[in-house]
Write a protein that holds these residues in place. Structure first.
Motif, PDB file in Angstrom:
ATOM      1  N   TYR A   1      61.401  38.432  30.888  1.00 23.36           N
ATOM      2  CA  TYR A   1      60.284  39.141  31.107  1.00 23.36           C
ATOM      3  C   TYR A   1      59.276  38.334  31.520  1.00 23.36           C
ATOM      4  O   TYR A   1      58.992  36.904  30.938  1.00 23.36           O
ATOM      5  CB  TYR A   1      59.989  39.785  30.024  1.00 23.36           C
ATOM      6  CG  TYR A   1      59.074  40.756  29.948  1.00 23.36           C
ATOM      7  CD1 TYR A   1      59.054  41.832  30.754  1.00 23.36           C
ATOM      8  CD2 TYR A   1      57.678  40.550  29.401  1.00 23.36           C
ATOM      9  CE1 TYR A   1      57.954  42.950  30.920  1.00 23.36           C
ATOM     10  CE2 TYR A   1      56.495  41.591  29.515  1.00 23.36           C
ATOM     11  CZ  TYR A   1      56.918  42.552  30.333  1.00 23.36           C
ATOM     12  OH  TYR A   1      55.674  43.444  30.382  1.00 23.36           O
TER      13      TYR A   1
ATOM     14  N   ILE B   1      63.002  46.270  29.365  1.00 19.11           N
ATOM     15  CA  ILE B   1      63.539  44.944  28.578  1.00 19.11           C
ATOM     16  C   ILE B   1      63.558  45.126  27.188  1.00 19.11           C
ATOM     17  O   ILE B   1      64.700  44.703  26.656  1.00 19.11           O
ATOM     18  CB  ILE B   1      62.286  43.830  28.682  1.00 19.11           C
ATOM     19  CG1 ILE B   1      62.267  43.251  30.363  1.00 19.11           C
ATOM     20  CG2 ILE B   1      62.441  42.608  27.628  1.00 19.11           C
ATOM     21  CD1 ILE B   1      63.515  42.300  30.478  1.00 19.11           C
TER      22      ILE B   1
ATOM     23  N   SER C   1      63.153  41.962  34.632  1.00 19.11           N
ATOM     24  CA  SER C   1      62.181  43.200  34.756  1.00 19.11           C
ATOM     25  C   SER C   1      60.830  42.969  34.307  1.00 19.11           C
ATOM     26  O   SER C   1      60.557  41.953  33.698  1.00 19.11           O
ATOM     27  CB  SER C   1      62.830  44.337  33.871  1.00 19.11           C
ATOM     28  OG  SER C   1      62.144  45.502  33.905  1.00 19.11           O
ATOM     29  N   SER C   2      60.088  43.532  35.239  1.00 22.51           N
ATOM     30  CA  SER C   2      58.614  43.645  34.847  1.00 22.51           C
ATOM     31  C   SER C   2      58.198  44.581  34.040  1.00 22.51           C
ATOM     32  O   SER C   2      57.206  44.868  33.660  1.00 22.51           O
ATOM     33  CB  SER C   2      57.794  43.620  36.123  1.00 22.51           C
ATOM     34  OG  SER C   2      58.059  42.650  36.871  1.00 22.51           O
TER      35      SER C   2
ATOM     36  N   MET D   1      58.153  46.426  30.450  1.00 24.41           N
ATOM     37  CA  MET D   1      58.416  46.328  29.249  1.00 24.41           C
ATOM     38  C   MET D   1      59.302  46.952  28.026  1.00 24.41           C
ATOM     39  O   MET D   1      60.498  46.699  27.691  1.00 24.41           O
ATOM     40  CB  MET D   1      56.966  45.682  28.441  1.00 24.41           C
ATOM     41  CG  MET D   1      57.393  45.412  26.923  1.00 24.41           C
ATOM     42  SD  MET D   1      55.907  45.137  25.888  1.00 24.41           S
ATOM     43  CE  MET D   1      54.944  43.994  27.195  1.00 24.41           C
TER      44      MET D   1
END
Lengths: 503, 340
Positions: free
Chosen positions: A288, A461, A455-456, A458
């Protein structure tokens, strides 16, 4: 706000696309000098609503009123003339031109003979940039600026107009904390000048810092408007997803095996440095960080697309050198790339051919590609991944985002990898299919793959990872186990503040 | 941040050696022009003379004029393959109309309507190309490929496969005339080069040309009327193709239906040599002028060295790739690039 006359009012906006009702009777109003946050999950209709507002889409029903007068905006120019400026999430700049030219693109000041009036141009742009505290000048080439600075250029563009409403679409997605402070100052300045702000963001803490009111959309319909001072994050979340947010993973952890992939002191120029981590069989490790933190570049290095400047990569304890994607594939590493349309799929080819593309050499009968073998492979992955396509002949370009992503994953599973790297697995995929992709990733780990997810988002993730690695500006800041990670410490770690190990 | 400071530092160092070096990095073709200039000056007795330089300018003026327009269209992110056919059309029309009985009594004034019609044909075909690209959204490559075939066909229909000869000697003398110590055709080329340079680097239309080629969506969002804008640029390249056809026919005192064959390829070669990108958004007239001169000097010099014409082609092909490779090396973006 006291006069209570909205500067902008949308009433019962309906926008349909073939097969989708993207907006279903949305109401939305903005008062002068107000920061109005627009929230909702991906696919809730925020972007569509903004595009309607910016004149890029025409609503099928409903009307738009500016200063109590109904208006029709057929294109972005007319929206601009009506005082509505959209700051694009995907920055819309001419990279090879100067800042000044970009700020006044389409409206360059001219002298009598149609020459660009550089003196006026640079003066005006210079003063706007000074107001924004930018450390670059009007003559700087836009292509040489960081994403945050490019965004400043976009904002500068909005300030050249007499804007009534400025729409920010996810403006902080790629900003550092310091840059964020500057942005909020700018927003407050605009606000005190009586300009209204529509602020789209996923980040709850920002929303509560900056906004006066919050409107929530879900599945294309209006769910309510809350006054920021009188509400809580929980209330907003409930409106957004229709239930309380549950970040816990609903799939039990699989059996974690030996270390499959181990990376030690890996560096690549300015892109990232001294990166060390390990992934075990049966485990999902989430990466992340902000855009540009170096996550994708690490994945590209592991897949042989970039040459590391130092460091070692070990597979099952043995050092390997990966000089090309062919090496990576031979070593059992697969990469599901960030943008499936550009990097992962041949959109004009059918489902079967896309899945078998990397291994079509192995499926020949004499000089010809064996049709039967290909279809067998396709059928296998269709069943395993639950790909919903009319037939193997369907063009991949016509499938939904979720099914396209499954085709890409299927393509790489067919290569029988041990390490599967998935970069932004659900970008542009609707909420329902998202959960499906998440489950799929968990299942794949369960069945023994070592999985890396970049992944961007949250929630994503938090949902899929057994461990989370937080990156900031090319370095690993902190590694979390699934138990210790939460929204707060993750945000801190990726913005380079606080208790990171490598401060 | 590092990048911006580098920018500003280098802007200050613009005078002096470093500035010159940067200029060459941006226009590697000019380094090449200097090299071949020195090479041919040393290797032949006849190359280094004012008369020969004039020759080179006149010989390249045809290609050069079209390349000016091509540069604009290519910066715009388009291309025009029909220029060669337009050369033939404009030349045939002009030479033919001059001889029409209705202008018989006009004396030398008969040249005027003829030239006007020739130029108008180029501008109109350019407008048509632009309109089709604008309204249909079909790629300019395809549209102008069609125009290239179609217009060439029209020329054969119109001329009945015949060459036309200019009966008006003032017309054919013009091609060899001189003005203020230089061949008139060289003047025409130089003046238009300067004009187009100013158009591209100083005017709003020029800025918009770069913006449209660089990021078409951004240009649309910024309110530039991209369709009409592109149409204007196609009209400009059409004008230059027609003008080149006319100057060429004044040199020959005639027009042939095969005039201008392969010109589109030579013009694109010169433009690309000059640093204009096929993808649009980048390029300039200084580079294009260098590209045109490079081709002119090579052809002229190798001719003087009595190198057979086919070797000239081979050399040019090799040089085209070498110069673009050099350009990529000098201007590469660093570690952002993927290995392929």
């Amino acid at each position: 706000m006291s006069e209570a006359q909205p500067v902008l009012r949308l009433e019962g906006i309906v926008k349909t696309f073939p097969g989708v009702r993207a907006l279903d009777g949305v109401d939305f109003s903005v008062f002068p000098g107000e920061v109005h946050a627009l929230m909702g999950e991906n696919g809730a209709g925020k972007s569509t609503l903004m595009k309607v507002l910016a004149g890029m889409y025409q609503p099928n029903e409903g009307r738009i009123m500016i200063d109590r007068k109904p208006v029709v905006m057929r294109n972005p120019i007319e929206a601009k003339q009506n005082g509505i400026i959209l700051i694009h999430q995907e920055l819309s700049l001419a990279e090879q031109m100067t800042v000044a030219e970009n700020v006044f693109l389409g409206e360059l000041p001219r002298t009598r003979w149609g020459f660009v009036d550089w003196k006026v141009l640079e003066e005006r742009v210079g003063s706007i940039l000074a107001k924004l505290n930018c450390d670059f000048g009007p003559r700087t080439n836009v292509g040489s600026l960081s994403i945050a600075k490019k965004q400043m250029v976009e904002i500068a563009r909005a300030l050249t107009h007499h804007a009534k409403v400025v729409v920010f679409d996810e403006p902080t997605a790629s900003l550092t904390d310091a840059e964020k402070v500057v942005l909020f100052d700018i927003i407050n300045d605009l606000k005190s000048d009586g300009v209204s702000i529509v602020y789209i963001s996923h980040r709850m803490e920002e929303i509560f810092t900056i906004s006066d009111r919050i409107t929530v959309l879900r599945d294309g319909s209006y769910r309510g408007t809350l006054v920021a001072a009188d509400t809580t994050e929980d209330e907003v979340t409930q409106l957004m997803i229709g239930r309380s947010l549950d970040y816990s993973r609903n799939i039990e952890q699989g059996e974690i095996g030996d270390i499959t992939l181990e990376v030690d002191g890996l560096s690549c120029g300015r892109l990232y440095s001294d990166v060390s981590f390990a992934v075990r069989a049966g485990e999902v490790v989430g990466f992340y960080g902000l855009v540009g933190a170096g996550r994708t570049e690490i994945a590209e290095t592991l897949f042989g697309l970039r040459e590391p400047t130092s460091g070692t990569i070990r597979l099952d304890g043995e050092a390997v050198s990966i000089g090309s994607p062919a090496d990576a594939i031979a070593n059992g590493i697969s990469l599901v790339p960030e943008s499936r349309k550009e990097q992962g799929l041949v959109l004009g080819m059918n489902c079967r051919d896309n899945i078998t593309l990397p291994q079509v050499d192995d499926m020949t009968a004499g000089p010809f590609v064996s049709n039967g073998a290909e279809i067998a492979i396709y059928d296998m992955y269709r069943d395993r991944l639950d790909i919903k396509a009319p037939s193997w002949r369907s063009e991949v370009g016509n499938l939904s985002g979720g099914n396209q992503q499954k085709i890409v994953i299927g393509k790489w599973l067919a290569m029988k990898p041990r390490v599967l790297i998935v970069d932004e697995p659900t970008r542009g995929i609707d909420v329902g299919s998202k959960a499906e992709i998440h489950n799929l990733i968990r299942e794949l780990a369960h069945s023994g793959y070592a999985v890396i997810v970049i992944s961007s988002e949250m929630p994503e993730i938090l949902r899929v990872s057994d461990r989370v690695i937080a990156m900031y500006q090319g370095r690993i800041m902190r590694e979390f186990t699934a138990d210790e990670v939460n929204e707060d410490n993750l945000v801190q770690a990726i913005s380079g503040v606080g208790n990171g190990k490598a401060a | 941040m590092a990048e911006t400071s580098v920018e500003s530092v280098s802007a200050q160092a613009n005078q002096g050696v470093k500035g010159n070096f940067r200029w060459v990095v941006r226009h590697p073709i000019w380094a090449f022009v200097v090299i071949i200039f020195l090479f041919f000056s040393l290797m032949t007795d006849t190359f280094f003379s004012l008369g020969n330089f004039e020759n080179i300018l006149v010989q390249t003026s045809t290609l050069g004029l079209i390349a000016l327009g091509m540069t604009i269209v290519m910066i715009n992110g388009n291309i025009d393959l029909s220029v060669g056919a337009v050369v033939a059309l404009a030349a045939s029309l002009t030479v033919d109309i001059m001889g029409w009985p209705m202008f018989e009594s006009w004396g030398n004034w008969q040249i005027l309507p003829a030239v006007a019609a020739g130029l108008a044909s180029g501008v109109l075909l350019g407008a048509l190309n632009g309109l089709i690209v604008w309204k249909t959204g079909v790629d300019a490559f395809i549209v102008t490929l069609g125009a290239m075939l179609g217009v060439r066909g029209l020329v054969f229909v119109y001329t009945g496969e015949q060459s036309f000869f200019a009966m008006n000697f003032a017309y054919s003398d013009f091609g060899a005339s001189r003005f203020l110590g230089l061949p008139t055709l060289a003047w025409i080329f130089l003046v238009f080069t300067l004009l187009i340079h100013i158009l591209l680097s100083r005017t709003v239309h020029g800025s918009n040309t770069y913006a449209v080629g660089d990021n078409r969506e951004a240009a649309v969002n910024a309110g530039i009327r991209v369709g009409p804008h592109m149409m204007v640029n196609f009209m400009i390249v059409g004008f230059f193709a027609a003008l080149a056809g006319i100057t060429l026919s004044t040199q020959m005192g005639a027009s042939t239906p095969n005039l201008g064959r392969d010109y589109e390829l030579w013009v694109i070669t010169a433009t690309v040599l000059g640093g204009t990108k096929l993808t649009g958004g980048a390029g300039n007239i200084i580079g294009t002028f260098g590209g045109v001169l490079a081709i002119g000097i090579l052809r002229n010099g190798m001719n003087l060295m009595q190198v057979p014409a086919f070797y000239v082609l081979v050399t040019l092909g090799v040089i085209l790739i070498a110069v673009l490779f050099l350009d990529k090396q000098l201007n590469r973006k660093g570690d952002g690039e993927l290995r392929i």
